[in-house]
Design a protein around this motif. Structure first.
Motif, PDB file in Angstrom:
ATOM      1  N   ILE A 266       0.585  -1.173   0.111  1.00 50.17           N
ATOM      2  CA  ILE A 266      -0.449   0.178  -0.069  1.00 50.17           C
ATOM      3  C   ILE A 266       0.835   1.011   0.652  1.00 50.17           C
ATOM      4  O   ILE A 266       0.743   2.308  -0.937  1.00 50.17           O
ATOM      5  CB  ILE A 266      -1.521   0.248   0.922  1.00 50.17           C
ATOM      6  N   VAL A 362      -3.006  -3.760  -4.646  1.00 50.43           N
ATOM      7  CA  VAL A 362      -3.108  -2.619  -3.747  1.00 50.43           C
ATOM      8  C   VAL A 362      -4.429  -3.487  -2.658  1.00 50.43           C
ATOM      9  O   VAL A 362      -4.450  -3.605  -1.452  1.00 50.43           O
ATOM     10  CB  VAL A 362      -3.802  -1.573  -3.638  1.00 50.43           C
ATOM     11  N   SER A 365      -4.161  -5.972   0.019  1.00 53.60           N
ATOM     12  CA  SER A 365      -3.855  -6.036   0.655  1.00 53.60           C
ATOM     13  C   SER A 365      -3.666  -4.940   1.370  1.00 53.60           C
ATOM     14  O   SER A 365      -4.308  -5.388   2.565  1.00 53.60           O
ATOM     15  CB  SER A 365      -2.505  -4.622   0.162  1.00 53.60           C
ATOM     16  N   PHE A 366      -5.438  -4.202   1.089  1.00 57.94           N
ATOM     17  CA  PHE A 366      -5.847  -3.636   2.196  1.00 57.94           C
ATOM     18  C   PHE A 366      -7.070  -4.636   2.548  1.00 57.94           C
ATOM     19  O   PHE A 366      -7.720  -4.366   3.960  1.00 57.94           O
ATOM     20  CB  PHE A 366      -7.062  -2.908   1.312  1.00 57.94           C
ATOM     21  N   THR A 414       0.447   7.153   8.916  1.00 50.89           N
ATOM     22  CA  THR A 414       0.618   8.307   7.733  1.00 50.89           C
ATOM     23  C   THR A 414       1.537   9.614   7.482  1.00 50.89           C
ATOM     24  O   THR A 414       2.330   9.956   6.239  1.00 50.89           O
ATOM     25  CB  THR A 414      -1.438   8.795   6.920  1.00 50.89           C
TER      26      THR A 414
END
Lengths: 449, 230
Positions: A266, A362, A365-366, A414
């Protein structure tokens, strides 16, 4: 020959330009993002202060579920941290050429996820202002922590892992810091000068750097494995149904690497998109990591199957209560979501080559990140709510402070990542240059295994 | 020889009246948390009366089981505590040092009997109830674990008195609040190292069993099985 050397120099210049570009003056969008993430973190911090002021009663914890969201997040973030250092160390040791653009963004995840994860055992304390009693420190009362307690093992394991990971992250950054130093002026030059520790690029320095990195790459692997094993001991050492099982050590390590790879994919996809690194993070990287994720997903499925089958076949009364409450009781929706997210979804996407694209990786992965978070929740809460004596069974509902703090950690991760990629080249410039195919060499592209 | 404190609970005579619960609250300064918090599951009763229906209506009858800390000899709560707040005394008690507790709540998770309680908020007593607090027992602050101590303050007081009067402690001299208040005399407390004490005698009874004995926690509370059909 001269032409080849020149084209090589040009390629190196292009790499430097591309990878230093994110370090240039930030746009308004960057500030807006930092402000947005920063305010979520601030809300989480206030929630924690609120909880300290009024007491842990502000959380949803209650008898007999004394661990809930906080410990779930603790295990989750320590798990995410296994992406970086471990993957990067293994890829370095096997000298996989495709690792070069991947290692640093992986190692950074480790550093930040560990810092965030390590906060939770303190956040969840009844009296967090006394957290230092978990550490061995010289004191007048000659009191030591209880070395028999897995929580004290946690302290040692996590601090060793954090120290090692920071070193492992920092070492290969030195030449890049020197590069930034040489290209900047004023205050920036001073800061990067300090960080580059007097790097001049002499043969001796290169040699020492390589030696240091080889030592760290080997040393960090057993540390990483031990950390999540010890985290699993927090549960398996307690003689209660669902926790007291020998499978937890490898099960947790596998789960940690699993969720870590998902986190890495991600992060890489986000970097590729927002920092325009399409030329460096190729679909090949995602495909390779996707294969790794597929393998870990199968391994995870195997572990869950082995654990569940053993419980069911053994048919112990207390274990079966926990088994049924997760399998088809009140936790069943969460349980089957977990199985879907961790196994069905990634396996069905990643085992088909056509779907193993960046977008496919992705999405998988989420799924894994959600599924692995649920896995930790489902290990902790149903067991605590269904111990031996049915008279004391109970449940748990998370409260706003817990949700705020949990959200804040995702924002903090983040935010730290965004800030890091603004101050440090997120792809190791010198390693990428070293991996550029040498047109003069006999077998070009050999390193791109 | 140091004493080894234990208890016997006669399930035959227990009427489930709850006097022990009330006495325990009064003796040990256990806060009452109010209806909302109790409904959430934060009520604190160091001793609780578990009630079970036996049989189906109309032949149903109710069975009671008072459960307090079992003061296990191999207590799962003790090794997991990182600060030694939960530890074993020389007299076999599972002591809880409130000042040492930082509130990891690990002990409560490791306890198979769920007899450990957590101060989720600073305790409050509506005036004038604060004047009825027992001065021999510390009031716990927010964020610490607590549990049945076998009324260690009474044990210590009796030992000090006996020493001052230069007389040996007699069986029955020490009565924890629950034992003292039990009208049915279902609870018996004493020294398990004294083979003549009543608690030793009852612990050896063929009616006796330990709660969750197969876990190997070696509890020091013996439950005497219900026999009568009353």
């Amino acid at each position: 020959m001269i032409e080849a050397t020149m084209s090589r120099a040009a390629a190196a210049d292009r790499i430097t330009e591309d990878l230093l570009r994110p370090l240039a003056s930030p746009s308004w969008r960057f500030y807006l993002l930092v402000l947005f993430l920063g305010s979520i973190v601030a809300v989480g911090a206030s929630a924690f202060i609120w909880q300290v002021y009024y007491g842990l009663g502000e959380s949803g914890l209650r008898m007999p579920v004394f661990w809930g969201f906080y410990i779930t997040n603790f295990v989750f973030w320590i798990g995410i941290s296994h992406a970086g250092t471990l993957i990067s160390a293994i890829l370095r040791l096997v000298n996989a050429g495709w690792r070069r653009p991947v290692t640093r963004c992986a190692e950074v995840i480790t550093a930040f996820a560990l810092m965030i994860g390590a906060m939770f055992p303190i956040i969840h304390l009844g009296r967090p202002w006394l957290f230092f009693w978990l550490m061995p420190y010289p004191n007048q009362r000659m009191l030591w922590p209880n070395f028999r307690s897995p929580l004290v093992w946690d302290f040692f394991a996590i601090s060793a892992y954090l120290t090692g990971s920071l070193l492992f992250l920092f070492l290969p950054m030195i030449p890049d810091f020197a590069l930034v130093r040489d290209r900047s002026t004023g205050f920036r030059k001073k800061v990067y000068g300090l960080l580059s520790l007097g790097w001049r690029g002499t043969t001796k320095q290169w040699h020492r750097l390589e030696t240091g990195m080889s030592i760290m790459a080997i040393a960090i692997i057993p540390v990483a494995v031990s950390v999540h094993t010890i985290v699993s001991f927090d549960f398996s050492m307690a003689p209660i149904p669902g926790w007291h099982t020998t499978i937890f050590g490898p099960y947790f390590v596998a789960g940690a690497i699993f969720s870590g790879i998902a986190g890495l994919i991600i992060a890489m996809a986000a970097l590729r998109k927002f920092l325009h690194l399409e030329a460096y993070l190729h679909p090949l990287h995602f495909q390779n990591l996707g294969k790794l994720l597929l393998m870990m997903s199968l391994l995870w499925g195997y572990f869950v199957f082995a654990e569940r089958l053993t419980t069911w076949y053994g048919n112990g009364t207390a274990e079966m209560n926990v088994f049924y409450v997760t399998q088809d009781g009140s936790y069943a929706p969460l349980y089957w979501t977990m199985v879907t997210c961790n196994f069905l979804l990634p396996v069905s996407i990643l085992s088909i080559r056509r779907l193993r694209t960046i977008a496919g990786c992705v999405i998988a992965s989420f799924g894994v990140v959600v599924g692995m978070w649920l896995e930790r929740f489902l290990i902790i809460v149903p067991t605590l709510g269904h111990k031996f004596l049915p008279y004391t069974w109970g449940t748990y509902r998370p409260q706003p402070v817990e949700i705020a703090i949990m959200t804040a950690t995702f924002a903090a991760m983040t935010l730290l990542y965004v800030l890091f990629s603004k101050f440090v080249p997120i792809i190791s410039i010198w390693e990428l240059k070293a991996g550029e195919p040498n047109p003069g060499a006999a077998a070009p592209g050999l390193e791109h295994r | 020889m140091a004493a080894r404190w234990g208890m016997a609970v006669d399930l035959d005579t227990c009427t489930g009246c709850g006097a022990c619960v009330t006495a325990c609250h009064a003796e040990n300064n256990i806060p009452t948390v109010g209806p909302e918090q109790a409904a959430v599951g934060r009520a604190m009763h160091w001793i609780r009366i578990e009630s079970y229906w036996d049989g189906e209506f109309p032949e149903a009858r109710m069975k009671f089981r008072p459960v307090m800390c079992q003061h296990c000899d191999a207590a799962p709560c003790e090794p997991v505590c990182p600060t030694y707040a939960s530890h074993h005394t020389e007299e076999g008690l599972n002591a809880q040092v409130y000042n040492r507790c930082i509130g990891t709540r690990y002990c409560a998770n490791a306890c198979p009997y769920n007899v450990r309680f957590f101060e989720f908020y600073n305790p409050e007593w509506p005036k004038p109830l604060q004047v009825q607090l027992n001065p021999d027992v510390s009031v716990r602050e927010v964020g610490v674990m607590e549990k049945c101590t076998f009324c260690v303050q009474r044990i210590t007081a009796a030992q000090i008195d006996a020493k001052a009067e230069k007389k040996p402690l007699k069986d029955g001299d020490i009565k924890p609040a629950c034992v003292q208040s039990c009208t049915a005399k279902a609870l018996v407390f004493g020294d398990l190292n004294d083979p003549e004490s009543e608690v030793s005698r009852l612990s050896r009874s063929p009616r006796g069993s330990k709660l969750l004995d197969d876990l190997g926690t070696l509890p020091k509370v013996t439950y005497l099985a219900k026999q009568s059909l009353a």
